[in-house]
Design a protein around this motif. Structure first.
Motif, mmCIF file in Angstrom:
data_model
loop_
_atom_site.group_PDB
_atom_site.id
_atom_site.type_symbol
_atom_site.label_atom_id
_atom_site.label_comp_id
_atom_site.label_asym_id
_atom_site.label_seq_id
_atom_site.Cartn_x
_atom_site.Cartn_y
_atom_site.Cartn_z
ATOM 1 N N VAL A 77 0.845 -1.179 0.000
ATOM 2 C CA VAL A 77 0.000 0.000 0.000
ATOM 3 C C VAL A 77 0.885 1.236 0.000
ATOM 4 C CG1 VAL A 77 -1.713 1.280 1.328
ATOM 5 C CG2 VAL A 77 -1.836 -1.207 1.198
ATOM 6 N N GLN A 79 2.574 4.807 0.670
ATOM 7 C CA GLN A 79 2.636 5.686 1.816
ATOM 8 C C GLN A 79 3.472 6.906 1.456
ATOM 9 O OE1 GLN A 79 3.843 3.883 5.451
ATOM 10 N NE2 GLN A 79 2.675 2.019 5.119
ATOM 11 N N THR A 110 0.778 15.087 8.505
ATOM 12 C CA THR A 110 1.812 14.116 8.134
ATOM 13 C C THR A 110 3.179 14.797 8.043
ATOM 14 O OG1 THR A 110 1.386 14.485 5.770
ATOM 15 C CG2 THR A 110 0.187 12.687 6.841
ATOM 16 N N MET A 147 -4.896 -0.121 8.638
ATOM 17 C CA MET A 147 -4.602 0.266 7.267
ATOM 18 C C MET A 147 -5.364 -0.595 6.267
ATOM 19 S SD MET A 147 -2.754 2.582 8.444
ATOM 20 C CE MET A 147 -2.315 3.360 6.887
ATOM 21 N N ASP A 149 -4.288 -2.488 4.026
ATOM 22 C CA ASP A 149 -3.714 -3.813 3.807
ATOM 23 C C ASP A 149 -3.869 -4.716 5.031
ATOM 24 O OD1 ASP A 149 -1.960 -2.601 5.523
ATOM 25 O OD2 ASP A 149 -0.164 -2.928 4.311
ATOM 26 N N VAL A 185 3.139 5.885 10.838
ATOM 27 C CA VAL A 185 2.740 5.516 9.484
ATOM 28 C C VAL A 185 2.184 6.776 8.832
ATOM 29 C CG1 VAL A 185 0.388 4.842 10.138
ATOM 30 C CG2 VAL A 185 1.417 3.849 8.088
ATOM 31 N N SER A 186 2.337 6.873 7.536
ATOM 32 C CA SER A 186 1.847 8.057 6.838
ATOM 33 C C SER A 186 1.120 7.636 5.573
ATOM 34 C CB SER A 186 3.004 8.997 6.499
ATOM 35 O OG SER A 186 2.516 10.201 5.937
ATOM 36 N N PRO A 187 -0.199 7.452 5.641
ATOM 37 C CA PRO A 187 -0.959 7.006 4.465
ATOM 38 C C PRO A 187 -0.827 7.991 3.310
ATOM 39 C CG PRO A 187 -2.292 6.901 6.464
ATOM 40 C CD PRO A 187 -1.064 7.674 6.803
ATOM 41 N N GLU A 191 -5.678 7.324 0.332
ATOM 42 C CA GLU A 191 -5.603 5.909 0.709
ATOM 43 C C GLU A 191 -6.431 5.706 1.976
ATOM 44 O OE1 GLU A 191 -4.873 2.060 0.350
ATOM 45 O OE2 GLU A 191 -4.092 3.566 -1.021
ATOM 46 N N PHE A 193 -8.184 4.431 5.432
ATOM 47 C CA PHE A 193 -7.815 3.660 6.622
ATOM 48 C C PHE A 193 -8.880 3.902 7.684
ATOM 49 C CE2 PHE A 193 -5.802 7.801 6.885
ATOM 50 C CZ PHE A 193 -5.968 8.196 8.207
ATOM 51 N N GLN A 207 -9.675 9.405 4.828
ATOM 52 C CA GLN A 207 -8.753 9.659 3.734
ATOM 53 C C GLN A 207 -8.119 11.040 3.901
ATOM 54 O OE1 GLN A 207 -10.184 8.697 -0.242
ATOM 55 N NE2 GLN A 207 -11.802 7.422 0.614
#
Length: 209
Positions: A77, A79, A110, A147, A149, A185-187, A191, A193, A207
């Protein structure tokens, strides 16, 4: 005598013929009226396999992106890379709302491969809203990002863990309190979550855009 006997035979034969015709006619009408309703009931049955969503299974929710499988093609996925400029996204999604007490995910920020989520507790009640912070150790496992995934990512720090671990707090009537959580974590933009913030309902399909 013979004519009476012949007449009696004719009446019996006629009666039998009429009974046979009536029986056949009744069977035909019953068959025609019964078949369509049986087919219709079968087609509308909610238990048929064709009515089920392909993403719905036992114990799974079709609306939770975190429970879906990996992205198509088997790739990771995407990031936001580390060492990227700080960027703030306006979210303003309600997490919890009951009567005059609300919890809202207001922003996401982020930077350097992390995301900092800000949550606002708002109390419009004439009475105080009592809340409690867990101990630091418990606090850092009480919330998570889920996330797309399927990974579950716990925070590395939160407002409670940093400022008021193991203490009770109160949101006064007519006031708000902003708290936060930092996740490693930084989508990537758009993306999806999910966010699990303490024991509040899970916020799905979040999102950054």
């Amino acid at each position: 005598m013979r004519s009476r006997y012949g007449l009696l035979i004719a009446v019996v034969v006629s009666t039998a013929a009429l009974a046979l015709i009536g029986s056949l006619a009744g069977y035909y009408l019953a068959g025609r009226s019964e078949s369509p309703s049986i087919r219709a009931a079968t087609d509308r049955s909610p238990g048929t396999a064709t009515d089920r969503s392909p993403e719905t299974g036992a114990g799974r929710s079709p609306e939770t992106p975190a429970e879906r499988g990996p992205a198509r093609g088997g790739g990771a996925v995407p990031q936001t890379p580390a060492n990227t400029p700080r960027q703030t996204y306006r979210i303003d999604r309600p997490v919890y709302q009951q009567s005059t007490s609300t919890l809202t995910l207001t922003t996401a920020e982020t930077a350097d491969g992390t995301v900092r989520l800000t949550f606002r507790y708002r109390n419009d009640s004439p009475l105080p809203w009592p809340l409690a912070c867990p101990t630091r150790e418990k606090d850092l496992t009480s919330s998570a990002l889920i996330m797309a995934d399927g990974r579950t990512v716990h925070p590395t720090d939160t407002w409670c863990a940093a400022e008021r671990p193991g203490e009770s707090i109160t949101v006064a009537p007519g006031e708000s309190i902003d708290t936060w959580g930092v996740f490693p974590v930084s989508p990537a933009s758009a993306e999806p979550f999910s966010v699990r913030w303490y024991s509040f309902p899970v916020l799905t399909d979040v999102q950054l855009r």
